[in-house]
Design a protein around this motif. Structure first.
Motif, PDB file in Angstrom:
ATOM      1  N   VAL A  39       0.869  -1.178   0.000  1.00  0.00           N
ATOM      2  CA  VAL A  39       0.000   0.000   0.000  1.00  0.00           C
ATOM      3  C   VAL A  39       0.903   1.224   0.000  1.00  0.00           C
ATOM      4  N   GLY A  40       0.909   1.974  -1.114  1.00  0.00           N
ATOM      5  CA  GLY A  40       1.946   2.958  -1.341  1.00  0.00           C
ATOM      6  C   GLY A  40       1.759   4.307  -0.691  1.00  0.00           C
ATOM      7  N   SER A  41       0.561   4.641  -0.249  1.00  0.00           N
ATOM      8  CA  SER A  41       0.317   5.976   0.311  1.00  0.00           C
ATOM      9  C   SER A  41       0.440   5.966   1.827  1.00  0.00           C
ATOM     10  N   ASN A  42       1.040   7.021   2.356  1.00  0.00           N
ATOM     11  CA  ASN A  42       1.071   7.198   3.822  1.00  0.00           C
ATOM     12  C   ASN A  42       0.488   8.546   4.228  1.00  0.00           C
ATOM     13  N   ARG A  43      -0.243   9.158   3.322  1.00  0.00           N
ATOM     14  CA  ARG A  43      -0.775  10.498   3.566  1.00  0.00           C
ATOM     15  C   ARG A  43      -1.922  10.470   4.572  1.00  0.00           C
ATOM     16  N   GLU A  44      -1.988  11.486   5.422  1.00  0.00           N
ATOM     17  CA  GLU A  44      -3.079  11.598   6.384  1.00  0.00           C
ATOM     18  C   GLU A  44      -4.406  11.701   5.635  1.00  0.00           C
ATOM     19  N   GLY A  45      -5.401  10.946   6.093  1.00  0.00           N
ATOM     20  CA  GLY A  45      -6.708  10.953   5.455  1.00  0.00           C
ATOM     21  C   GLY A  45      -6.760  10.211   4.142  1.00  0.00           C
ATOM     22  N   ARG A  46      -5.789   9.369   3.870  1.00  0.00           N
ATOM     23  CA  ARG A  46      -5.686   8.646   2.598  1.00  0.00           C
ATOM     24  C   ARG A  46      -6.899   7.749   2.336  1.00  0.00           C
ATOM     25  N   PHE A  47      -7.185   7.555   1.072  1.00  0.00           N
ATOM     26  CA  PHE A  47      -8.263   6.671   0.646  1.00  0.00           C
ATOM     27  C   PHE A  47      -7.742   5.254   0.397  1.00  0.00           C
ATOM     28  N   GLY A  48      -6.441   5.104   0.428  1.00  0.00           N
ATOM     29  CA  GLY A  48      -5.817   3.827   0.099  1.00  0.00           C
ATOM     30  C   GLY A  48      -6.349   2.610   0.824  1.00  0.00           C
ATOM     31  N   PRO A  49      -6.584   2.670   2.145  1.00  0.00           N
ATOM     32  CA  PRO A  49      -7.055   1.472   2.833  1.00  0.00           C
ATOM     33  C   PRO A  49      -8.369   0.910   2.296  1.00  0.00           C
ATOM     34  N   VAL A  50      -9.246   1.781   1.779  1.00  0.00           N
ATOM     35  CA  VAL A  50     -10.511   1.301   1.209  1.00  0.00           C
ATOM     36  C   VAL A  50     -10.230   0.447  -0.021  1.00  0.00           C
ATOM     37  N   VAL A  51      -9.395   0.959  -0.914  1.00  0.00           N
ATOM     38  CA  VAL A  51      -9.044   0.206  -2.117  1.00  0.00           C
ATOM     39  C   VAL A  51      -8.221  -1.028  -1.751  1.00  0.00           C
ATOM     40  N   ALA A  52      -7.370  -0.900  -0.741  1.00  0.00           N
ATOM     41  CA  ALA A  52      -6.514  -2.017  -0.333  1.00  0.00           C
ATOM     42  C   ALA A  52      -7.335  -3.199   0.160  1.00  0.00           C
ATOM     43  N   GLU A  53      -8.378  -2.942   0.926  1.00  0.00           N
ATOM     44  CA  GLU A  53      -9.216  -4.040   1.416  1.00  0.00           C
ATOM     45  C   GLU A  53      -9.893  -4.765   0.262  1.00  0.00           C
ATOM     46  N   TRP A  54     -10.370  -3.999  -0.702  1.00  0.00           N
ATOM     47  CA  TRP A  54     -10.981  -4.614  -1.888  1.00  0.00           C
ATOM     48  C   TRP A  54      -9.943  -5.458  -2.628  1.00  0.00           C
ATOM     49  N   LEU A  55      -8.764  -4.892  -2.804  1.00  0.00           N
ATOM     50  CA  LEU A  55      -7.701  -5.585  -3.537  1.00  0.00           C
ATOM     51  C   LEU A  55      -7.254  -6.847  -2.820  1.00  0.00           C
ATOM     52  N   LEU A  56      -7.044  -6.754  -1.516  1.00  0.00           N
ATOM     53  CA  LEU A  56      -6.577  -7.909  -0.752  1.00  0.00           C
ATOM     54  C   LEU A  56      -7.554  -9.072  -0.845  1.00  0.00           C
ATOM     55  N   ALA A  57      -8.842  -8.772  -0.840  1.00  0.00           N
ATOM     56  CA  ALA A  57      -9.838  -9.837  -0.953  1.00  0.00           C
ATOM     57  C   ALA A  57      -9.701 -10.574  -2.277  1.00  0.00           C
ATOM     58  N   ARG A  58      -9.390  -9.847  -3.353  1.00  0.00           N
ATOM     59  CA  ARG A  58      -9.223 -10.490  -4.665  1.00  0.00           C
ATOM     60  C   ARG A  58      -7.933 -11.287  -4.732  1.00  0.00           C
ATOM     61  N   VAL A  59      -6.868 -10.774  -4.154  1.00  0.00           N
ATOM     62  CA  VAL A  59      -5.603 -11.512  -4.172  1.00  0.00           C
ATOM     63  C   VAL A  59      -5.723 -12.779  -3.335  1.00  0.00           C
ATOM     64  N   ARG A  60      -6.321 -12.656  -2.153  1.00  0.00           N
ATOM     65  CA  ARG A  60      -6.488 -13.832  -1.284  1.00  0.00           C
ATOM     66  C   ARG A  60      -7.416 -14.867  -1.895  1.00  0.00           C
TER      67      ARG A  60
END
Length: 221
Positions: A39-60
């Protein structure tokens, strides 16, 4: 080359060369591909975790993968590179370097900042070298109207310099904030899921092929 020459050339190959390669390739197919999702972003208030959860479910959910997560918001590496890192820097590297080294493949999730990818991602890339080499990487992006695709194209150039293979297909989320509901579920996932499957199929093939090749001959030898 004519047919006669081709036949003669094939007969001149050492009989022991082909079976050893075939054995190595066959032995690799039953071992799960270790894929690190970054997960490449570390910015405060980032939207990344939302997309990451979706992505992780597909990879798993993809057969043949063993998944590890690297969230760069949890890694605090300095931007000043050194060959003699302090104890504090070594502690931060310990959070990420072993996972990179053990991975057979990577999926990088990136936003787009000012037409490129974030400094946190470039920093973790630059702190490592051998951990990346001769491995494939799939790229997933999110952003506004461009969907982060300009960041993806910049990453392809960086990863090529590190002797990596970037898979052709990507998954991008244009105007990402409007695509997910308040629970983090994609509102219309069919197209994105099909794209993710195609991308992960390619990643798995490249990971299997490169890992099998390295069992026969180390990269660069």
């Amino acid at each position: 080359m004519n047919t006669t020459t081709a036949k003669a050339a094939s007969q001149s190959v050492s009989p022991s060369a082909s079976p050893s390669a075939d054995t190595a390739f066959a032995s690799s197919t039953g071992t799960p591909v270790k894929v690190a999702v970054i997960v490449g972003s570390n910015r405060e208030g980032r939207f990344g975790p939302v997309v990451a959860e979706w992505l992780l479910a597909r990879v798993r959910g993809h057969e043949g993968f063993e998944v590890d997560l690297i969230d760069l918001a949890e890694v605090d590496l300095p931007t000043s590179l050194t060959f003699r890192p302090s104890a504090e820097v070594l502690a931060e590297l310990a959070k990420v370097t072993p996972k990179l080294a053990e991975a057979d493949a990577f999926v990088v999730l990136t936003p787009e900042y000012n037409h490129s990818f974030p400094a946190s991602l470039k920093n973790v890339i630059d702190w490592h070298r051998d951990e990346w080499q001769a491995k494939p990487v799939a790229l997933v992006s999110y952003g506004g109207i461009s969907g982060g695709l300009r960041a993806v194209e910049h990453l392809r150039q960086v990863f090529a310099e590190l002797h990596m293979v970037t898979v052709r297909d990507t998954v991008s989320f244009h105007n990402a904030g409007a695509l997910f509901d308040d629970e983090g579920a994609h509102r219309d996932p069919a197209v994105a899921e099909a794209a993710a499957k195609g991308m992960l199929d390619q990643l798995h093939w490249w990971a299997w092929a490169l890992r099998s090749a390295k069992e026969v001959r180390s990269y660069g030898s």
